[in-house]
Design a protein around this motif. Structure first.
Motif, PDB file in Angstrom:
ATOM      1  N   TYR A 174      31.815  34.980  45.654  1.00  0.00           N
ATOM      2  CA  TYR A 174      32.691  34.576  44.542  1.00  0.00           C
ATOM      3  C   TYR A 174      33.005  35.778  43.657  1.00  0.00           C
ATOM      4  N   THR A 175      32.019  36.636  43.453  1.00  0.00           N
ATOM      5  CA  THR A 175      32.224  37.833  42.642  1.00  0.00           C
ATOM      6  C   THR A 175      33.254  38.755  43.296  1.00  0.00           C
ATOM      7  N   TYR A 176      33.160  38.931  44.600  1.00  0.00           N
ATOM      8  CA  TYR A 176      34.144  39.765  45.303  1.00  0.00           C
ATOM      9  C   TYR A 176      35.544  39.159  45.212  1.00  0.00           C
ATOM     10  N   LYS A 177      35.625  37.848  45.340  1.00  0.00           N
ATOM     11  CA  LYS A 177      36.931  37.179  45.229  1.00  0.00           C
ATOM     12  C   LYS A 177      37.544  37.431  43.859  1.00  0.00           C
ATOM     13  N   GLU A 178      36.711  37.348  42.811  1.00  0.00           N
ATOM     14  CA  GLU A 178      37.196  37.575  41.459  1.00  0.00           C
ATOM     15  C   GLU A 178      37.581  39.034  41.261  1.00  0.00           C
ATOM     16  N   LEU A 179      36.824  39.936  41.894  1.00  0.00           N
ATOM     17  CA  LEU A 179      37.147  41.366  41.797  1.00  0.00           C
ATOM     18  C   LEU A 179      38.478  41.657  42.484  1.00  0.00           C
ATOM     19  N   ALA A 180      38.706  41.055  43.635  1.00  0.00           N
ATOM     20  CA  ALA A 180      39.987  41.247  44.334  1.00  0.00           C
ATOM     21  C   ALA A 180      41.143  40.765  43.460  1.00  0.00           C
ATOM     22  N   TYR A 181      40.940  39.639  42.798  1.00  0.00           N
ATOM     23  CA  TYR A 181      41.972  39.126  41.885  1.00  0.00           C
ATOM     24  C   TYR A 181      42.221  40.116  40.752  1.00  0.00           C
ATOM     25  N   THR A 182      41.149  40.671  40.206  1.00  0.00           N
ATOM     26  CA  THR A 182      41.272  41.644  39.118  1.00  0.00           C
ATOM     27  C   THR A 182      42.089  42.851  39.570  1.00  0.00           C
ATOM     28  N   TYR A 183      41.780  43.390  40.746  1.00  0.00           N
ATOM     29  CA  TYR A 183      42.515  44.543  41.252  1.00  0.00           C
ATOM     30  C   TYR A 183      43.982  44.190  41.515  1.00  0.00           C
ATOM     31  N   THR A 184      44.229  42.947  41.921  1.00  0.00           N
ATOM     32  CA  THR A 184      45.615  42.511  42.101  1.00  0.00           C
ATOM     33  C   THR A 184      46.375  42.601  40.788  1.00  0.00           C
ATOM     34  N   LYS A 185      45.764  42.131  39.729  1.00  0.00           N
ATOM     35  CA  LYS A 185      46.404  42.159  38.418  1.00  0.00           C
ATOM     36  C   LYS A 185      46.536  43.585  37.883  1.00  0.00           C
ATOM     37  N   LEU A 186      45.618  44.451  38.290  1.00  0.00           N
ATOM     38  CA  LEU A 186      45.704  45.863  37.886  1.00  0.00           C
ATOM     39  C   LEU A 186      46.661  46.646  38.777  1.00  0.00           C
ATOM     40  N   GLU A 187      47.258  45.957  39.763  1.00  0.00           N
ATOM     41  CA  GLU A 187      48.193  46.550  40.721  1.00  0.00           C
ATOM     42  C   GLU A 187      47.554  47.693  41.501  1.00  0.00           C
ATOM     43  N   GLN A 188      46.280  47.500  41.837  1.00  0.00           N
ATOM     44  CA  GLN A 188      45.557  48.475  42.655  1.00  0.00           C
ATOM     45  C   GLN A 188      45.334  47.844  44.039  1.00  0.00           C
ATOM     46  N   ILE A 189      46.422  47.782  44.796  1.00  0.00           N
ATOM     47  CA  ILE A 189      46.417  47.027  46.047  1.00  0.00           C
ATOM     48  C   ILE A 189      45.443  47.612  47.068  1.00  0.00           C
ATOM     49  N   ASP A 190      45.293  48.934  47.112  1.00  0.00           N
ATOM     50  CA  ASP A 190      44.338  49.546  48.046  1.00  0.00           C
ATOM     51  C   ASP A 190      42.925  49.024  47.797  1.00  0.00           C
TER      52      ASP A 190
END
Length: 284
Positions: free
Chosen positions: A198-214
């Motif tokens: 769940y933490t990784y899923k939330e982190l992926a969402y955070t990076y999406t919002k930060l526009e850090q797709i890599d």
């Protein structure tokens, strides 16, 4: 004439009530408060005390009903409440029904205390990190994000490594757009528990919002390797597909459309959305 006089009396009573009661709150805004529901067809105001039961959640301790005389005095009346119990507890769902906070100066008229004696059993360990975390978790679930943070940030000061706390903080920060704070919390959470999907899923969402797709893709790769929760993996793949849909990158959209479908045994909303996105991209 009699009807006219009766109308004046009723109007006067109503105006007195309006001066005392302001129906501008929701039940989620009234934890640990005496509240009043709007007058029913029999001119009765029903009232009670809203609190949170750690097991049952938001709860109303229903006390009974009252009316307001022409002088503005509140007085109790009989209601349909069962005669063999002193009160009724009602489990509440958060809603937008307008209720009023009972003015403190009216407590004596209804013979109630600001803090009922029975409330003490629900205040055990009130300042503990576990209780603060649980309250923050519940308010996040009710989408009362800023209220949730008042509990979670207090909990962090006591024990920043409390299980689940940093991820719950990140959920709050993501919800209000504080993505840098969310990233910091999630990195702390992963350091404490590197296997929490769940933490990784939330982190992926955070990076999406930060526009850090890599970084989103790198996080996705970790999830594929370690996570058993395929719904989290699929959600992350879908979010990536959506990002490429927004930039009209058909090639990468197709890659992540396939990844999203891979984690679904049946057609769900993600798949339905992707079909619509693909049709939209094909128009261009």
């Amino acid at each position: 004439m009699k009807s006219f006089l009766l109308l004046l009396v009723l109007l006067s009573t109503h105006l007195n009530a309006q001066k005392s009661l302001t129906f501008d709150k929701t039940n989620l805004q009234c934890e640990d408060k005496w509240i009043v529901y709007q007058m029913d067809k029999d001119s009765i105001y029903h009232y009670g005390f809203i609190y949170i039961d750690p097991q049952a959640g938001l709860t109303l301790h229903y006390e009974g009903g009252f009316k307001i005389d022409k002088k503005g005095t509140f007085y109790k009346v009989d209601t349909d409440k069962k005669k063999d119990v002193a009160f009724i507890k009602i489990r509440l769902q958060p809603n937008k029904i307008a209720i009023a906070v009972l003015p403190e100066e009216k407590f004596s008229e209804l013979n109630i205390q600001k803090n009922p004696e029975w409330l003490a059993i629900y205040k055990v360990d009130e300042g503990s990190v576990g209780r603060l975390y649980l309250w923050g978790f519940m308010y996040n679930g009710w989408n009362e994000i800023e209220k949730a943070l008042t509990f979670l940030e207090k909990a962090e000061k006591i024990d920043p490594n409390f299980k689940g706390l940093q991820t719950e903080l990140a959920f709050s920060y993501n919800a209000i757009g504080f993505y840098d704070k969310a990233e910091k919390s999630l990195k702390k959470a992963i350091a404490n528990n590197p296997m929490d999907c769940y933490t990784y899923k939330e982190l992926a969402y955070t990076y999406t919002k930060l526009e850090q797709i890599d970084k989103v893709i790198a996080t996705y790769d970790v999830m594929v390797k370690y996570c058993k929760e395929t719904n989290f993996i699929q959600e992350t793949a879908y979010n990536l597909a959506f990002e490429y849909f927004k930039t009209k990158d058909k090639t990468q959209f197709n890659v992540w459309k396939i990844e999203t479908k891979k984690w679904s045994k049946t057609e769900n909303q993600y798949i339905k959305n992707l079909i619509q996105m693909e049709a939209e991209l094909n128009k261009s």
